[in-house]
Design a protein around this motif. Structure first.
Motif, PDB file in Angstrom:
ATOM      1  N   LEU A   4     -40.805  63.360  -9.711  1.00 12.52           N
ATOM      2  CA  LEU A   4     -40.423  64.366 -10.693  1.00 12.52           C
ATOM      3  C   LEU A   4     -41.568  64.507 -11.683  1.00 12.52           C
ATOM      4  N   MET A   5     -41.967  65.742 -11.926  1.00 14.14           N
ATOM      5  CA  MET A   5     -43.065  65.987 -12.861  1.00 14.14           C
ATOM      6  C   MET A   5     -42.534  66.755 -14.062  1.00 14.14           C
ATOM      7  N   PRO A   6     -42.969  66.386 -15.260  1.00 10.38           N
ATOM      8  CA  PRO A   6     -42.500  67.094 -16.448  1.00 10.38           C
ATOM      9  C   PRO A   6     -43.102  68.491 -16.542  1.00 10.38           C
ATOM     10  N   GLY A   7     -42.377  69.374 -17.191  1.00  6.91           N
ATOM     11  CA  GLY A   7     -42.855  70.740 -17.373  1.00  6.91           C
ATOM     12  C   GLY A   7     -44.185  70.813 -18.094  1.00  6.91           C
ATOM     13  N   ALA A   8     -44.506  69.807 -18.890  1.00  4.82           N
ATOM     14  CA  ALA A   8     -45.778  69.794 -19.616  1.00  4.82           C
ATOM     15  C   ALA A   8     -46.979  69.782 -18.670  1.00  4.82           C
ATOM     16  N   LEU A   9     -46.766  69.370 -17.425  1.00  2.00           N
ATOM     17  CA  LEU A   9     -47.864  69.336 -16.447  1.00  2.00           C
ATOM     18  C   LEU A   9     -47.884  70.571 -15.550  1.00  2.00           C
ATOM     19  N   GLU A  12     -51.338  72.294 -15.032  1.00  2.00           N
ATOM     20  CA  GLU A  12     -52.233  71.417 -14.282  1.00  2.00           C
ATOM     21  C   GLU A  12     -51.830  71.354 -12.809  1.00  2.00           C
ATOM     22  N   LEU A  13     -50.519  71.307 -12.548  1.00  2.00           N
ATOM     23  CA  LEU A  13     -50.050  71.298 -11.160  1.00  2.00           C
ATOM     24  C   LEU A  13     -50.411  72.598 -10.446  1.00  2.00           C
ATOM     25  N   LEU A  14     -50.223  73.717 -11.132  1.00  2.00           N
ATOM     26  CA  LEU A  14     -50.547  75.007 -10.520  1.00  2.00           C
ATOM     27  C   LEU A  14     -52.040  75.176 -10.272  1.00  2.00           C
ATOM     28  N   ALA A  15     -52.857  74.458 -11.032  1.00  2.00           N
ATOM     29  CA  ALA A  15     -54.308  74.570 -10.885  1.00  2.00           C
ATOM     30  C   ALA A  15     -54.862  73.722  -9.737  1.00  2.00           C
ATOM     31  N   LEU A  16     -54.044  72.832  -9.175  1.00  2.00           N
ATOM     32  CA  LEU A  16     -54.516  71.989  -8.066  1.00  2.00           C
ATOM     33  C   LEU A  16     -54.823  72.850  -6.849  1.00  2.00           C
ATOM     34  N   ARG A  17     -55.840  72.465  -6.108  1.00  2.00           N
ATOM     35  CA  ARG A  17     -56.266  73.241  -4.945  1.00  2.00           C
ATOM     36  C   ARG A  17     -56.277  72.408  -3.671  1.00  2.00           C
ATOM     37  N   TYR A  18     -56.047  73.086  -2.571  1.00  2.00           N
ATOM     38  CA  TYR A  18     -56.144  72.526  -1.226  1.00  2.00           C
ATOM     39  C   TYR A  18     -55.317  71.270  -1.088  1.00  2.00           C
ATOM     40  N   GLY A  22     -50.432  66.179  -6.661  1.00  2.00           N
ATOM     41  CA  GLY A  22     -50.018  65.896  -8.019  1.00  2.00           C
ATOM     42  C   GLY A  22     -50.276  64.458  -8.437  1.00  2.00           C
ATOM     43  N   LYS A  23     -50.448  63.586  -7.459  1.00  2.00           N
ATOM     44  CA  LYS A  23     -50.719  62.182  -7.777  1.00  2.00           C
ATOM     45  C   LYS A  23     -51.981  62.046  -8.620  1.00  2.00           C
ATOM     46  N   SER A  24     -52.895  62.989  -8.468  1.00  2.00           N
ATOM     47  CA  SER A  24     -54.132  62.935  -9.238  1.00  2.00           C
ATOM     48  C   SER A  24     -53.889  63.098 -10.737  1.00  2.00           C
ATOM     49  N   LEU A  25     -52.722  63.597 -11.121  1.00  2.00           N
ATOM     50  CA  LEU A  25     -52.389  63.782 -12.532  1.00  2.00           C
ATOM     51  C   LEU A  25     -51.619  62.593 -13.114  1.00  2.00           C
TER      52      LEU A  25
END
Length: 57
Positions: A4-9, A12-18, A22-25
């Motif tokens: 589960l990821m908080p809305g605050a991210l 950043e989640l939408l900016a991830l590519r390929y 999300g683990k990178s955050l």
């Protein structure tokens, strides 16, 4: 295991590519482990096929 990821991210989640996930955050400072006792609440549904399998069971 589902994450589960908080809305605050959200941005950043939408900016991830390929294949960058999300683990990178996730860091030790922004994560906690939760015990979720009911197996049906731990389902990881990533695809339409996963969802179809769930509703058939």
């Amino acid at each position: 295991m589902p994450v589960l990821m908080p809305g605050a991210l959200r941005q950043e989640l939408l900016a991830l590519r390929y294949e960058q996930g999300g683990k990178s955050l996730m860091t030790d400072d922004n994560t906690i482990d939760l015990v979720i006792p009911r197996p049906e609440e731990r389902l990881d549904i990533d695809t339409a096929e996963d969802y179809e399998k769930l509703i058939r069971e």
